[in-house]
Design a protein around this motif. Structure first.
Motif, PDB file in Angstrom:
ATOM      1  N   ARG A 146       0.830  -1.215   0.000  1.00 41.56           N
ATOM      2  CA  ARG A 146       0.000   0.000   0.000  1.00 41.56           C
ATOM      3  C   ARG A 146       0.862   1.261   0.000  1.00 41.56           C
ATOM      4  N   GLU A 147       1.929   1.238   0.778  1.00 39.58           N
ATOM      5  CA  GLU A 147       2.816   2.401   0.853  1.00 39.58           C
ATOM      6  C   GLU A 147       3.604   2.614  -0.438  1.00 39.58           C
ATOM      7  N   ASN A 148       3.717   1.583  -1.240  1.00 38.76           N
ATOM      8  CA  ASN A 148       4.475   1.649  -2.498  1.00 38.76           C
ATOM      9  C   ASN A 148       3.589   1.238  -3.672  1.00 38.76           C
ATOM     10  N   LEU A 149       2.333   1.619  -3.606  1.00 40.88           N
ATOM     11  CA  LEU A 149       1.338   1.173  -4.581  1.00 40.88           C
ATOM     12  C   LEU A 149       1.708   1.533  -6.014  1.00 40.88           C
ATOM     13  N   SER A 150       2.200   2.733  -6.238  1.00 37.41           N
ATOM     14  CA  SER A 150       2.524   3.112  -7.616  1.00 37.41           C
ATOM     15  C   SER A 150       3.680   2.277  -8.172  1.00 37.41           C
ATOM     16  N   PHE A 151       4.588   1.840  -7.323  1.00 40.81           N
ATOM     17  CA  PHE A 151       5.718   1.006  -7.757  1.00 40.81           C
ATOM     18  C   PHE A 151       5.259  -0.411  -8.099  1.00 40.81           C
ATOM     19  N   TYR A 152       4.397  -0.984  -7.278  1.00 38.71           N
ATOM     20  CA  TYR A 152       3.968  -2.373  -7.449  1.00 38.71           C
ATOM     21  C   TYR A 152       2.693  -2.521  -8.286  1.00 38.71           C
ATOM     22  N   ASN A 153       2.122  -1.420  -8.740  1.00 36.10           N
ATOM     23  CA  ASN A 153       0.830  -1.479  -9.425  1.00 36.10           C
ATOM     24  C   ASN A 153       0.787  -0.566 -10.646  1.00 36.10           C
ATOM     25  N   ASP A 154       1.886  -0.461 -11.370  1.00 38.60           N
ATOM     26  CA  ASP A 154       1.865   0.466 -12.505  1.00 38.60           C
ATOM     27  C   ASP A 154       1.391  -0.178 -13.812  1.00 38.60           C
ATOM     28  N   TYR A 155       1.017  -1.460 -13.775  1.00 43.08           N
ATOM     29  CA  TYR A 155       0.426  -2.129 -14.936  1.00 43.08           C
ATOM     30  C   TYR A 155      -0.827  -2.906 -14.534  1.00 43.08           C
ATOM     31  N   PRO A 156      -1.820  -2.228 -13.957  1.00 43.18           N
ATOM     32  CA  PRO A 156      -3.017  -2.956 -13.511  1.00 43.18           C
ATOM     33  C   PRO A 156      -3.779  -3.605 -14.655  1.00 43.18           C
ATOM     34  N   GLU A 157      -3.639  -3.074 -15.861  1.00 50.32           N
ATOM     35  CA  GLU A 157      -4.328  -3.666 -17.009  1.00 50.32           C
ATOM     36  C   GLU A 157      -3.744  -5.034 -17.368  1.00 50.32           C
ATOM     37  N   VAL A 158      -2.524  -5.296 -16.951  1.00 48.74           N
ATOM     38  CA  VAL A 158      -1.872  -6.580 -17.215  1.00 48.74           C
ATOM     39  C   VAL A 158      -1.980  -7.507 -16.003  1.00 48.74           C
ATOM     40  N   TYR A 159      -1.684  -6.977 -14.820  1.00 46.40           N
ATOM     41  CA  TYR A 159      -1.593  -7.801 -13.611  1.00 46.40           C
ATOM     42  C   TYR A 159      -2.819  -7.719 -12.712  1.00 46.40           C
ATOM     43  N   GLY A 160      -3.769  -6.894 -13.043  1.00 45.87           N
ATOM     44  CA  GLY A 160      -4.916  -6.678 -12.173  1.00 45.87           C
ATOM     45  C   GLY A 160      -4.608  -5.565 -11.181  1.00 45.87           C
ATOM     46  N   ASP A 161      -5.630  -4.993 -10.630  1.00 46.59           N
ATOM     47  CA  ASP A 161      -5.479  -3.862  -9.715  1.00 46.59           C
ATOM     48  C   ASP A 161      -5.027  -4.352  -8.345  1.00 46.59           C
ATOM     49  N   LEU A 162      -3.818  -3.976  -7.966  1.00 43.98           N
ATOM     50  CA  LEU A 162      -3.255  -4.400  -6.693  1.00 43.98           C
ATOM     51  C   LEU A 162      -4.092  -3.916  -5.523  1.00 43.98           C
ATOM     52  N   LYS A 163      -4.648  -2.728  -5.614  1.00 48.79           N
ATOM     53  CA  LYS A 163      -5.464  -2.220  -4.510  1.00 48.79           C
ATOM     54  C   LYS A 163      -6.651  -3.150  -4.242  1.00 48.79           C
ATOM     55  N   LEU A 164      -7.299  -3.628  -5.290  1.00 45.03           N
ATOM     56  CA  LEU A 164      -8.417  -4.566  -5.113  1.00 45.03           C
ATOM     57  C   LEU A 164      -7.944  -5.883  -4.492  1.00 45.03           C
ATOM     58  N   LYS A 165      -6.768  -6.355  -4.917  1.00 47.45           N
ATOM     59  CA  LYS A 165      -6.215  -7.583  -4.349  1.00 47.45           C
ATOM     60  C   LYS A 165      -5.883  -7.394  -2.874  1.00 47.45           C
ATOM     61  N   LEU A 166      -5.339  -6.226  -2.542  1.00 42.99           N
ATOM     62  CA  LEU A 166      -5.023  -5.928  -1.143  1.00 42.99           C
ATOM     63  C   LEU A 166      -6.289  -5.899  -0.300  1.00 42.99           C
ATOM     64  N   ASP A 167      -7.325  -5.275  -0.826  1.00 43.22           N
ATOM     65  CA  ASP A 167      -8.599  -5.220  -0.101  1.00 43.22           C
ATOM     66  C   ASP A 167      -9.147  -6.631   0.132  1.00 43.22           C
ATOM     67  N   GLU A 168      -9.044  -7.501  -0.890  1.00 48.59           N
ATOM     68  CA  GLU A 168      -9.526  -8.874  -0.766  1.00 48.59           C
ATOM     69  C   GLU A 168      -8.742  -9.625   0.312  1.00 48.59           C
ATOM     70  N   VAL A 169      -7.415  -9.517   0.272  1.00 47.14           N
ATOM     71  CA  VAL A 169      -6.602 -10.236   1.246  1.00 47.14           C
ATOM     72  C   VAL A 169      -6.803  -9.665   2.646  1.00 47.14           C
ATOM     73  N   ASP A 170      -6.955  -8.353   2.762  1.00 49.30           N
ATOM     74  CA  ASP A 170      -7.242  -7.755   4.073  1.00 49.30           C
ATOM     75  C   ASP A 170      -8.538  -8.332   4.652  1.00 49.30           C
ATOM     76  N   MET A 171      -9.535  -8.490   3.796  1.00 47.59           N
ATOM     77  CA  MET A 171     -10.805  -9.062   4.242  1.00 47.59           C
ATOM     78  C   MET A 171     -10.605 -10.531   4.674  1.00 47.59           C
ATOM     79  N   LEU A 172      -9.860 -11.288   3.870  1.00 47.88           N
ATOM     80  CA  LEU A 172      -9.606 -12.679   4.225  1.00 47.88           C
ATOM     81  C   LEU A 172      -8.831 -12.779   5.541  1.00 47.88           C
TER      82      LEU A 172
END
Length: 153
Positions: free
Chosen positions: A120-146
């Protein structure tokens, strides 16, 4: 802590599973009797392969070796070309294992919170291709819920 003999028995059980994936052989080569630095090198060479190997091993082995993946995320400097793949592989594997209910190592659970915070603190670094890898923020929200709903047995 597992002894080398106990670990060897766990690996034998993993190999004894009918239709065991060929990745199990590589998992043992890359994780068993290896230092964390050696394991980091394997993740650095090909995070997708290392993730596949972790995915195919038995729950007891997963609970022993997955913290090395978490430490790889937290302790190693990553190239921007690999960052999206690293976060995608990590989040997908953790979500799958939480959904399967096989996480029994409290260290994994505690570090998952730290890794999610790091992403989350480095979201732009780890999520600069969401169209290829999926949106990291959504994945983080899912794992936080789990994680919030998960009970370690």
């Amino acid at each position: 802590m597992e002894t080398e003999l106990d670990l060897e028995a766990l690996w034998d059980e993993c190999f004894a599973i009918p239709d065991a994936s060929p990745d199990v052989k590589y998992a043992k080569q890359n994780f068993f009797n290896r230092t964390e630095q050696q394991i980091f090198v394997e993740f650095g060479i090909n995070v997708i392969e290392s993730t596949s190997e972790l995915r195919e091993i038995t729950p007891p082995l997963f609970n022993i070796y997955f913290p090395h993946f978490q430490n790889y995320v937290l302790k190693c400097k990553h190239d921007s070309m690999d960052a999206n793949c690293i976060s995608s592989c990590y989040m997908g594997l953790l979500a799958d294992k939480l959904q399967q209910g096989i996480v029994s190592n409290k260290e994994i659970f505690d570090k998952a919170v730290l890794v999610n915070q790091h992403f989350r603190e480095n979201l732009s670094f780890y999520n600069d291709y969401p169209e290829v890898y999926g949106d990291l923020k959504l994945k983080l929200d899912e794992v936080d819920m789990l994680l919030a709903q998960y009970e370690i047995k």
